[in-house]
Each structure stands twice: as structure tokens, then as C-alpha cells.
Motif scaffolding. Sequence first.
Motif, PDB file in Angstrom:
ATOM      1  N   GLU A   4     -31.285 -44.169  29.156  1.00 23.90           N
ATOM      2  CA  GLU A   4     -29.982 -44.462  28.782  1.00 23.90           C
ATOM      3  C   GLU A   4     -30.219 -44.797  27.110  1.00 23.90           C
ATOM      4  O   GLU A   4     -29.117 -44.568  26.447  1.00 23.90           O
ATOM      5  N   TYR A  30     -24.483 -40.920  20.954  1.00 29.14           N
ATOM      6  CA  TYR A  30     -24.168 -41.715  21.796  1.00 29.14           C
ATOM      7  C   TYR A  30     -22.744 -41.247  22.394  1.00 29.14           C
ATOM      8  O   TYR A  30     -22.417 -41.290  23.713  1.00 29.14           O
ATOM      9  N   LEU A  33     -23.495 -38.721  24.916  1.00 28.85           N
ATOM     10  CA  LEU A  33     -23.970 -39.187  26.204  1.00 28.85           C
ATOM     11  C   LEU A  33     -23.011 -39.956  26.906  1.00 28.85           C
ATOM     12  O   LEU A  33     -23.025 -39.853  28.208  1.00 28.85           O
ATOM     13  N   VAL A  34     -22.214 -40.470  26.102  1.00 29.60           N
ATOM     14  CA  VAL A  34     -21.097 -41.363  27.019  1.00 29.60           C
ATOM     15  C   VAL A  34     -19.896 -40.259  27.617  1.00 29.60           C
ATOM     16  O   VAL A  34     -19.433 -40.454  28.552  1.00 29.60           O
ATOM     17  N   ARG A  35     -20.083 -39.087  27.318  1.00 33.82           N
ATOM     18  CA  ARG A  35     -19.117 -37.870  27.832  1.00 33.82           C
ATOM     19  C   ARG A  35     -19.992 -37.601  29.191  1.00 33.82           C
ATOM     20  O   ARG A  35     -19.265 -37.046  29.962  1.00 33.82           O
ATOM     21  N   LEU A  36     -21.419 -37.460  29.165  1.00 35.34           N
ATOM     22  CA  LEU A  36     -22.231 -37.042  30.293  1.00 35.34           C
ATOM     23  C   LEU A  36     -21.983 -38.102  31.350  1.00 35.34           C
ATOM     24  O   LEU A  36     -22.137 -37.980  32.649  1.00 35.34           O
ATOM     25  N   ASP A  37     -22.230 -39.467  30.750  1.00 38.82           N
ATOM     26  CA  ASP A  37     -22.240 -40.690  31.644  1.00 38.82           C
ATOM     27  C   ASP A  37     -21.760 -41.987  31.138  1.00 38.82           C
ATOM     28  O   ASP A  37     -22.105 -42.650  30.187  1.00 38.82           O
ATOM     29  N   PRO A  38     -20.464 -42.074  31.699  1.00 40.38           N
ATOM     30  CA  PRO A  38     -19.636 -43.150  30.753  1.00 40.38           C
ATOM     31  C   PRO A  38     -19.958 -44.368  31.394  1.00 40.38           C
ATOM     32  O   PRO A  38     -19.275 -45.618  31.449  1.00 40.38           O
ATOM     33  N   SER A  39     -21.209 -44.716  31.548  1.00 41.11           N
ATOM     34  CA  SER A  39     -21.630 -46.120  32.347  1.00 41.11           C
ATOM     35  C   SER A  39     -21.446 -47.352  31.050  1.00 41.11           C
ATOM     36  O   SER A  39     -21.454 -46.922  29.843  1.00 41.11           O
ATOM     37  N   ILE A  42     -24.348 -47.634  28.447  1.00 39.49           N
ATOM     38  CA  ILE A  42     -24.449 -46.676  27.556  1.00 39.49           C
ATOM     39  C   ILE A  42     -23.265 -46.990  26.382  1.00 39.49           C
ATOM     40  O   ILE A  42     -23.390 -47.147  25.196  1.00 39.49           O
TER      41      ILE A  42
END
Length: 121
Positions: A4, A30, A33-39, A42
Motif C-alpha cells: 500500500e 496516492y 491508488l485510493v480510487r483503486l483501493d479506498p482503504s 492508503i
Amino acid sequence: MKGEDDAGDAVHTSARDIRDTDWSQVLALYDQLVRLDPSPIIALNRAIAVAELDGPEVALAIVDRLAEALAGYHAYHATRADLLRRLGRSQQSRAAYDRAIELAGNTGETAYLTRRRDQLQ
């Protein structure tokens, strides 16, 4: 969580010094990345890049929205402590460092966080 942080690490580690880091590029990565995995982890890492570009107050607002999801994660409290320190809010920073120290997973992290806390004015 491994993987991450890879987006920001690639840009950051290519810089000779933290001052040479292209924070706008880190933030852009980022954002992707946050669009792919909004954890929430992240989002926390993204907030660090936001702090470098837009200041600690803007980043703190982002971090504070993650409180429920990351309440048991020492890096959340350590990040919050650093942002509060940068804003001159030493008492709140100290409390956040104390919580991060309680949650830290090893003696190295505990020692580092304790040193940071003890450097507060």
C-alpha cells in the motif's frame, strides 16, 4: 500493509533528500491508488503527502476523518501527533504520541515515538 505504500515509496526513495521528494507526484499516485483501493491506510498515507503540499492543518482534517477506522493503528496516532506538533498543539500531540506508543508493535517503534514525544516543547 505491504504494497500500500509502494506508490509513494517509488518517488520518495528516488529523491536524494526528503526535501527533494516530488510531493505532487506522490499525491497524484496516492490519488490513483485510493480510487483503486479506498482503504483507510492508503488515505492515511495520502494525508502525509497532502501535509507536505497543503500544510498540516489540511492533512489533520483528513486524518481526523479516519479516527474510527484506524483507532487501533499506531501509525494513525503517530501521524496525527506529528501533524499536531507541526501546528504547535503540543499537549494534543503528546497525547497522540502516548496512544501511538501504547499501540506500537516493537521496541524500535516505541523508542522512536518516545523520542519524538520527548522533543515536544
